[in-house]
Design an enzyme around this catalytic site. Structure first.
Site, PDB file in Angstrom:
ATOM      1  N   CYS A  27      17.872   5.070  -2.611  1.00  0.00           N
ATOM      2  CA  CYS A  27      17.809   5.797  -3.457  1.00  0.00           C
ATOM      3  C   CYS A  27      19.159   6.719  -3.996  1.00  0.00           C
ATOM      4  O   CYS A  27      19.505   6.571  -5.075  1.00  0.00           O
ATOM      5  CB  CYS A  27      16.391   6.656  -3.870  1.00  0.00           C
ATOM      6  SG  CYS A  27      16.025   7.927  -2.583  1.00  0.00           S
TER       7      CYS A  27
ATOM      8  N   ASN B 259      13.402   8.193  -7.755  1.00  0.00           N
ATOM      9  CA  ASN B 259      13.635   7.146  -6.392  1.00  0.00           C
ATOM     10  C   ASN B 259      12.818   6.302  -6.329  1.00  0.00           C
ATOM     11  O   ASN B 259      13.131   5.323  -5.577  1.00  0.00           O
ATOM     12  CB  ASN B 259      13.545   8.326  -5.145  1.00  0.00           C
ATOM     13  CG  ASN B 259      12.047   8.884  -5.196  1.00  0.00           C
ATOM     14  OD1 ASN B 259      11.715   9.648  -6.032  1.00  0.00           O
ATOM     15  ND2 ASN B 259      11.402   8.958  -4.001  1.00  0.00           N
TER      16      ASN B 259
ATOM     17  N   SER C 139       0.748  -1.210   0.283  1.00  0.00           N
ATOM     18  CA  SER C 139      -0.007   0.012  -0.007  1.00  0.00           C
ATOM     19  C   SER C 139       0.959   1.303  -0.048  1.00  0.00           C
ATOM     20  O   SER C 139       0.396   2.367   0.005  1.00  0.00           O
ATOM     21  CB  SER C 139      -0.740  -0.117   1.265  1.00  0.00           C
ATOM     22  OG  SER C 139      -0.313   0.255   2.331  1.00  0.00           O
ATOM     23  N   GLY C 140       2.142   1.167   0.321  1.00  0.00           N
ATOM     24  CA  GLY C 140       2.950   2.524   0.180  1.00  0.00           C
ATOM     25  C   GLY C 140       3.315   2.606  -1.241  1.00  0.00           C
ATOM     26  O   GLY C 140       2.986   2.127  -2.223  1.00  0.00           O
ATOM     27  N   TYR C 141       4.409   3.819  -1.189  1.00  0.00           N
ATOM     28  CA  TYR C 141       4.562   4.223  -2.544  1.00  0.00           C
ATOM     29  C   TYR C 141       5.431   3.371  -3.190  1.00  0.00           C
ATOM     30  O   TYR C 141       5.205   3.201  -4.628  1.00  0.00           O
ATOM     31  CB  TYR C 141       5.471   5.704  -2.344  1.00  0.00           C
ATOM     32  CG  TYR C 141       4.417   6.745  -1.821  1.00  0.00           C
ATOM     33  CD1 TYR C 141       3.074   6.861  -2.204  1.00  0.00           C
ATOM     34  CD2 TYR C 141       4.733   7.740  -1.296  1.00  0.00           C
ATOM     35  CE1 TYR C 141       2.254   7.666  -1.617  1.00  0.00           C
ATOM     36  CE2 TYR C 141       3.965   8.953  -0.647  1.00  0.00           C
ATOM     37  CZ  TYR C 141       2.640   8.633  -0.851  1.00  0.00           C
ATOM     38  OH  TYR C 141       1.886   9.758  -0.595  1.00  0.00           O
TER      39      TYR C 141
END
Lengths: 341, 341, 341, 341
Positions: free
Chosen positions: C149, C309, C12-14
């Site tokens: 990143c 990123n 559910s995160g980026y």
């Protein structure tokens, strides 16, 4: 690889760049021929830096364009209409992204573009490049005219209700557009320091695209437009009045049914979450047009649509038309879904 | 220095911060008393970093507020209405920036705010904090209720024509608002990654401020609102219909005359330049409200207004009311003109 | 379709959303299993609105994960290290995107992450998920740890010169990162009103990624980092000193040779145009890392790198590792080139 | 009102606009004379829309400038040096905001600006317009040269340690600058669509301002610069090495003591909060320069400064110099503290 040969006039602009990006990744396009008078001889990735590493193409001059299977015209409004006759020998299919062949009536053209149309006899030969309304005609079309970005959004927002005769009286279309819509020429209008953070009501009424929306929907349309501090994205918020009272589930059903078979229209009208209505932010690079709706008091209805002005509002829509014209699967080359966040 | 003592409840929020900024620079304010339950004991420049070097104040708790000459309530909607009776002994003049005393009719309040008004008998005692419409009443007012930011813009956009009976039928108000309008609480709605670049139609119809605009103008109003990817700024684009045909010079004259003596309303309707209609970008920090207009086809008219939602839309407007109430020059403390670019 | 089954923890995160986007479009992935404790049972396109129309998947709870061919861990730092042992029975190949297995030395881990490593014996079993340095090991790896990143950008910027022993003494890495790097949890740090327009030097020295860069390059590294007002994108500007004088053509040759066979590293060091050095703006959604260089006075050298990123800095890099591990063409599923403008 | 008469050459540009804003609100300035060759005869609020309602001034041509008490030169680099001799009869005090008289050594000027200095004999007559270093000389100065925006930030960041001989060896200054720093001319470099969202490393090494920083501090300076996607704001992050180990409290004391009496320098080095180090976001319109510091490993030190490039980096700093030259209170006309959020 076997495939077609596609030419792009005006390949150095923003729409030209998107055509390059999409066509270079298209499985049935064997060769892309980018034309730019200004930059002939220069590498395309010089002005389209996202294409670095994906192509070594250089821009050509117009004299240097050998016959193509299709020619995309990403050339300026009011200049394209004179070019079309001479280009018919270059390619059997022309897909025009300028405004010059969008309006069927030369009188309306003149009123909105401030110049006499020099090729009015050709206007009737162009099929509007909007698959959701004109798919069958596009299958046979040799001359295609892709609608304006906000016009596309507004037509797709209004079409389900207007086609069913469910809208009554005038509709106000409020359009919002990012800075890429103004093209890549450096003018003080688009200087970063002036445009960043601005909400510029550049057309409080009578925006040019209203003529296209009126022509496609038959509705009485008034259109305003605001330049928003984004690069990409177009959104329309349309307010109309239902001819008969409808409730939310009926509205939802009507919209779903109208676009049930459309590969690039999504119905977005959620009850919760951050993205309840169409939002261009999450559509960059995608060929979707999102369409949503909401009911106000009485019989007021608000219709919202969003798209990437350079993709479904221009280059992607043009390639979708090409896919239809060629009898290929409609999603070919257009699968990128956009990014979040 | 001789001067008044001004208290601020809710001084840690964004409106509270602007009240601090303006009052600390106000020549007739001798002392500012910032109250924050959450941050009592902490320096105000910890949360309002622009005030570093201009103040050493610390937030106080409510218990610690000694009597003031005026008390600004930058406290939450639905919570403020219960606080007012107890605060009347703290200061002879209360200026409320919440929504709780903006609507005269408790039934309308309940419909728009989803909760029963617990102090309906006080509603009639509040004077709307909008100098352009209620200046005389403000001169004597002990209870002032500052209108919402987009409501202020819309009322000032519509007032010249509505007061003269020149608008006919329904008006659609399309509001656009920056992220500071949602306050300083961290919610996923206002996460930078979600809000940046967004045009979020959070109220396609029935935005709360429509009740205020309707009350002030007597017009039939429908209001939509979109969250824009800016921090500050509110803009409204209103579309109505003239009851009688007017031409541009007449419209200009009507607007100019209505606001001829207003220190903080500017008529912005230029024929050239980048800033032809009201634009919040160049109004950050200023107490101006810019009002413009344009004619469409037939009798369509578009009215546009812009302001800084935290200044003329809240803290600055409140201080302008204070100046009027105290009989001071109205511009005191409010001279900052905004920045360009 | 035949293909593998890929699970995503923290979907559910980026980063989880980007893994979903890339894997759903990957021709060799037959099934994607998105896991989210918080949102189990909810549709994935509710939080990842760009995926509307491309998937009907719902999040599952951890209990509900059947065996997969590969499992991506997009789970929080310091919590992932305890989960790994239990997950080895779920999938034969784990690709971790947290920081927990990036540093080989548990003492260094503790210094930078402020907590004792609870599974130090596993540290040596993880292969760094950086194809440009560890491709051969990745072909056989069952445990892969994808670097940070900005660390990825800095390592790829410095590697050509460091591998050849051409850098002398300490290197300062200045990192710039968009707001998506801080994840999707709502905190005041990432409130739009606070972050928009900011250049926040959140790590003036000693940023965590410096340990990774030091480990990979053997150089003495000091790293600062600034949060930039963008959503996506990471850029590093590294200043070092050449151990021997080099001229621009030699630098260019060294970089080109080092990355000649790399599908996702582009050398960007142009003499003209707007995009002369690596620029994250035109890399959104792409898996490229652009690397550039410039000479200063004497033996000063500046190395610049940029990437998205969430893609080459996380999800895309992870899928590139998967492609290598599976023996598939390395570009599979990762062809999107980014957008301009 | 009694007061001086102040002329502005180049009043149509961004620095000219800020000079207008500040001088129009300055209590000791009785008349402002804005000069613009290009826009002579046009209203100043046409290009500086924030000044609407505050002035009715029109631009004049150069021929039309009657004698002034002070003349500000917001004219282009390399063109201003030829104008100065002729302007001395127009005003007894000239404050130059171009780069032409910032460097004392014409050889250095030529190296950095690519053109021979045509008035080298005047170089020694100009006093640098940086009150924090040259206040006493400014009290008597008739020729003042205001330093560059990032140079001002860097000099003020480095000065406390450099003046005490506490820095050892080379310092890397990494500058970040908003788009207003490039002026108001429309070029493709500053097109919104190209600049929005960009982090453009336009000077990886050898940025022009390094010569100014070197001259003022005596340090060995290398300077890089990145164009950030903001309109206003400059920030520098400087990395150096202490000649002797210092701890944080000592660093704090040194900075505080150096700037104890400075009205426009704030020490910003907090341990908590969102704004721990200097941040241009909250300084728009203000004349502050914020200076902060942090210690790295060993004897590494990082110095950070931020300012509004058009105010403390140009127009505000120039007016501060005027206040000193006239013997007025230094804060006159410069009280605006900036905005948050």
């Amino acid at each position: 690889m076997t495939g077609i040969r596609a030419g792009i006039l005006g390949a150095s602009g923003y729409i030209g760049g998107e055509l390059l990006r999409v066509l270079l990744g298209h499985p049935r396009v064997a060769a892309v021929v980018p034309v730019s008078r200004r930059l002939a001889g220069r590498r395309v990735d010089g002005v389209h830096p996202n294409l670095r590493g994906t192509t070594e193409l250089v821009f050509r001059s117009m004299d240097d364009v050998s016959p193509c299977d299709v020619l995309f015209l990403a050339t300026p409004h009011t200049q394209t209409m004179d070019m079309v006759p001479g280009l018919r020998s270059v390619a059997p299919c022309l897909i025009d992204l300028s405004a010059d062949f969008r309006l069927r009536d030369p009188v309306v053209y003149e009123r909105y573009y401030g110049t006499v149309h020099t090729n009015p006899s050709l206007l009737a030969d162009f099929v509007p490049g909007l698959p959701e309304l004109y798919r069958e005609q596009l299958e046979e079309a040799d001359l295609i005219s892709v609608p304006g970005c906000m016009a596309t959004a507004a037509i797709l927002a209004l079409y389900p209700l207007s086609a069913d005769g469910l809208l009554d009286g005038a509709v106000w279309v409020d359009g919002r557009i990012g800075s890429s819509g103004a093209g890549s020429a450096a003018t003080s209008t688009n200087l970063h320091a002036e445009r960043s953070g601005a909400m510029r009501v550049f057309a409080p009424a009578g925006h040019r695209h209203e003529a296209e929306v009126r022509q496609a929907t038959g509705l009485e349309i008034t259109m305003s437009a605001t330049g928003m501090p984004e690069v990409r994205g177009a959104q329309v918020v349309c307010r109309g009045r239902l001819s008969t009272p409808l409730r939310e589930p009926e509205l939802r059903r009507i919209h779903r049914e109208h676009y049930a078979d459309e590969p690039f229209v999504r119905i977005v009208a959620q009850r919760r979450g951050l993205y309840r209505l169409p939002e261009p932010k999450v559509m960059h690079g995608s060929n979707f047009c999102d369409v949503g709706f909401a009911l106000g008091d009485d019989r007021d209805v608000v219709l919202v649509a969003a798209l990437d002005n350079l993709v479904k509002g221009a280059a992607g829509n043009a390639v979708q038309c090409l896919n239809i014209r060629m009898g290929w699967p409609e999603r070919l080359g257009l699968a990128f879904p956009g990014l979040h966040p």
